[in-house]
Every structure is written in C-alpha cells, then in structure tokens.
Motif scaffolding. Structure first.
Motif, mmCIF file in Angstrom:
data_model
loop_
_atom_site.group_PDB
_atom_site.id
_atom_site.type_symbol
_atom_site.label_atom_id
_atom_site.label_comp_id
_atom_site.label_asym_id
_atom_site.label_seq_id
_atom_site.Cartn_x
_atom_site.Cartn_y
_atom_site.Cartn_z
ATOM 1 N N GLY A 217 0.801 -1.200 0.143
ATOM 2 C CA GLY A 217 -0.358 0.228 0.295
ATOM 3 C C GLY A 217 1.134 1.268 0.066
ATOM 4 N N ALA A 218 2.379 0.963 -0.253
ATOM 5 C CA ALA A 218 2.922 2.572 -0.418
ATOM 6 C C ALA A 218 2.699 3.345 -1.127
ATOM 7 N N ILE A 219 3.137 4.361 -1.012
ATOM 8 C CA ILE A 219 3.204 5.664 -2.069
ATOM 9 C C ILE A 219 4.458 5.464 -2.447
ATOM 10 N N GLY A 220 4.421 5.514 -3.577
ATOM 11 C CA GLY A 220 5.780 6.442 -4.205
ATOM 12 C C GLY A 220 6.405 5.462 -5.677
ATOM 13 N N GLY A 221 7.259 6.251 -6.072
ATOM 14 C CA GLY A 221 7.897 5.461 -7.296
ATOM 15 C C GLY A 221 9.373 6.523 -7.986
ATOM 16 N N PRO A 222 9.919 6.461 -8.848
ATOM 17 C CA PRO A 222 11.328 6.828 -9.463
ATOM 18 C C PRO A 222 10.926 8.602 -9.209
ATOM 19 N N SER B 31 4.419 9.104 9.136
ATOM 20 C CA SER B 31 5.181 9.298 7.589
ATOM 21 C C SER B 31 6.758 8.301 8.207
ATOM 22 N N ILE B 32 6.649 7.056 6.633
ATOM 23 C CA ILE B 32 8.071 6.452 7.456
ATOM 24 C C ILE B 32 8.782 6.266 6.270
ATOM 25 N N PRO B 33 9.485 7.473 5.508
ATOM 26 C CA PRO B 33 9.701 7.552 4.255
ATOM 27 C C PRO B 33 11.036 6.352 4.476
ATOM 28 N N VAL B 34 11.345 5.680 3.407
ATOM 29 C CA VAL B 34 12.671 5.197 2.412
ATOM 30 C C VAL B 34 12.718 5.912 0.926
ATOM 31 N N VAL B 35 14.443 5.419 0.404
ATOM 32 C CA VAL B 35 15.005 6.371 -0.057
ATOM 33 C C VAL B 35 15.999 5.047 -1.201
ATOM 34 N N GLU B 36 15.745 4.555 -2.213
ATOM 35 C CA GLU B 36 16.706 4.035 -2.685
ATOM 36 C C GLU B 36 18.497 4.492 -2.504
ATOM 37 N N VAL B 37 19.139 3.453 -2.713
ATOM 38 C CA VAL B 37 20.581 3.561 -2.689
ATOM 39 C C VAL B 37 21.361 3.345 -3.966
ATOM 40 N N PRO C 214 16.948 -1.750 -3.491
ATOM 41 C CA PRO C 214 18.355 -1.383 -2.758
ATOM 42 C C PRO C 214 17.691 0.148 -2.343
ATOM 43 N N VAL C 215 17.101 -0.051 -0.330
ATOM 44 C CA VAL C 215 16.878 0.810 -0.049
ATOM 45 C C VAL C 215 17.022 0.988 1.852
ATOM 46 N N PHE D 49 9.555 6.161 -1.742
ATOM 47 C CA PHE D 49 8.495 5.196 -1.157
ATOM 48 C C PHE D 49 8.175 5.624 0.072
ATOM 49 N N ASP D 50 6.936 5.936 1.038
ATOM 50 C CA ASP D 50 6.402 6.041 2.423
ATOM 51 C C ASP D 50 6.072 4.777 2.699
#
Length: 210
Positions: A15-20, A202-208, A180-181, A47-48
């Motif tokens: 159900g997360a929201i996100g993208g490039p 809000s729990i943000p994740v970001v690609e590494v 990979p995030v 993503f969140d």
C-alpha cells in the motif's frame, strides 16, 4: 553503511506510495531559452512505508524492522509493487524478456538490466537485487538453466555462465527484482490514538546506489 539482505515485509509495502525521482538542473538564459542537464544517469526511487500500515500489528512489525536496521544505518530490500518484474506486471518472467548483452566469445559474466522504451528512446536500468529463484536466462534464443549452465549473484545482479557465449549470441534474461533502499529518517513518531483514528505515520524510504 552495510546492506542487510532482507526484504521489508511485502504485505506492508503493497500500500506504499512512491516511485522514481529524477534530478534536473535548469538554467534560463537571457533569451528565454532553457538549458537542462541532469547529474544523475539513473533515477532514485522514494516511498512512504507508513501508507501500507493497516493495524497496530503492522506498525509493530515496521518498528521491529526499523530497529533491526538501526534507522538509516543499514539498507535493505524493498518490493516496488508497481515495477518489480522484467516483463508486464500481469505475466510471469520469461528468459526472453530482456536483452542484456551480446556474446563476444570471452565474457562469462553479465549484469542484469531492464529496458524502458518510449518511442525511439530506450533507458536501461541496472538491476542489482534480483529475487532468488526468479532468474531465467537464454543464449541465442535458447533457454539455458541455472546451475547446469550458469549461476546467479543475487547480491549484485550478475549472471555467470560456465562457458562464454559465442560471438554475436544475444544474452537474454527474465526476473523479478527488489529495490535497495534505506529508511530516510531516524525517527518514527506515532500516537496509538491517532493511528486508530486513521492517521498513519510517515515512514520515508529512499533508494540507495548499490
């Protein structure tokens, strides 16, 4: 920063929201024309993770995962439900999905990639975290088989053939993959009463880069 080869619970990333995300530098000239440049050759995805939580048990699972990763310190795998296959989302990966290289008679190791096409433009995205057991490969239009003909480095996204493909042979592959995030915060703030009222954290994740 270490990479923990563990996937964020896929049921919660659903159900997360996100993208490039791309980075474009734009300079407007005196004439009114623009000069545009990007320092990034590849996008980063954001993503969140909070948007996938549906219960306090889900929240407990995310907090445990967050603590095990020490917040932002350690990266991990993330299933991007909108883009996690070498093919269309509605079908299963096949060995013919992506052309990843052409044999030269010497190379045995080939990196996985996914092509994104729009008109005459093609963008090739490196795939560095394929999902174990999902990689299928082919040489010159014929399927070859894992262990019998090749091995897969699931931590780096590499196929290693036992024998070098012949000159001119197309190397193809199909696969599922993770992103990979890392968490993009060292703090999760949540009130049980507000969560029960429908206000998710809000729990943000970001690609590494990996």
């Amino acid at each position: 920063m270490a990479f923990h080869d563990v996937r964020f619970p896929a049921s919660l990333s659903f159900g997360a929201i996100g993208g490039p995300e791309r980075r474009t530098e734009i300079v407007t000239l005196a004439s009114g024309f623009e000069e545009r440049n990007s320092p990034w050759s590849h996008a980063l995805r954001r993503f969140d993770a909070g948007m996938g939580l549906r219960s306090l048990d889900d929240l407990s699972a995310v907090i445990a995962f967050f603590e095990a990763r020490a917040g932002q310190l350690h990266a991990f795998r993330w299933k991007d439900w909108s883009d996690h296959k070498s093919c269309l989302p509605s079908v299963a990966p096949q060995f013919t999905d992506q052309i990843i290289a052409v044999g030269d008679g010497q190379r045995r190791s080939f990196a996985l990639s996914k092509a994104y096409r729009s008109g005459a433009t093609v963008y090739h995205r490196p795939i560095v975290k394929p999902v174990a057991g999902t990689v299928h490969a082919g040489i010159g239009g014929n399927e070859v088989f894992v262990e019998l003909n090749y091995t897969v480095d699931y931590g780096a996204g590499l196929i290693l053939f036992h024998e070098a493909p012949e000159v001119g042979a197309e190397i193809t592959a199909g696969f599922e993959f993770d992103v990979p995030v890392r968490f993009d915060t060292d703090r999760i703030a949540v009130s049980v009463s507000s969560f029960q009222a429908g206000q998710v954290p809000s729990i943000p994740v970001v690609e590494v880069r990996a």
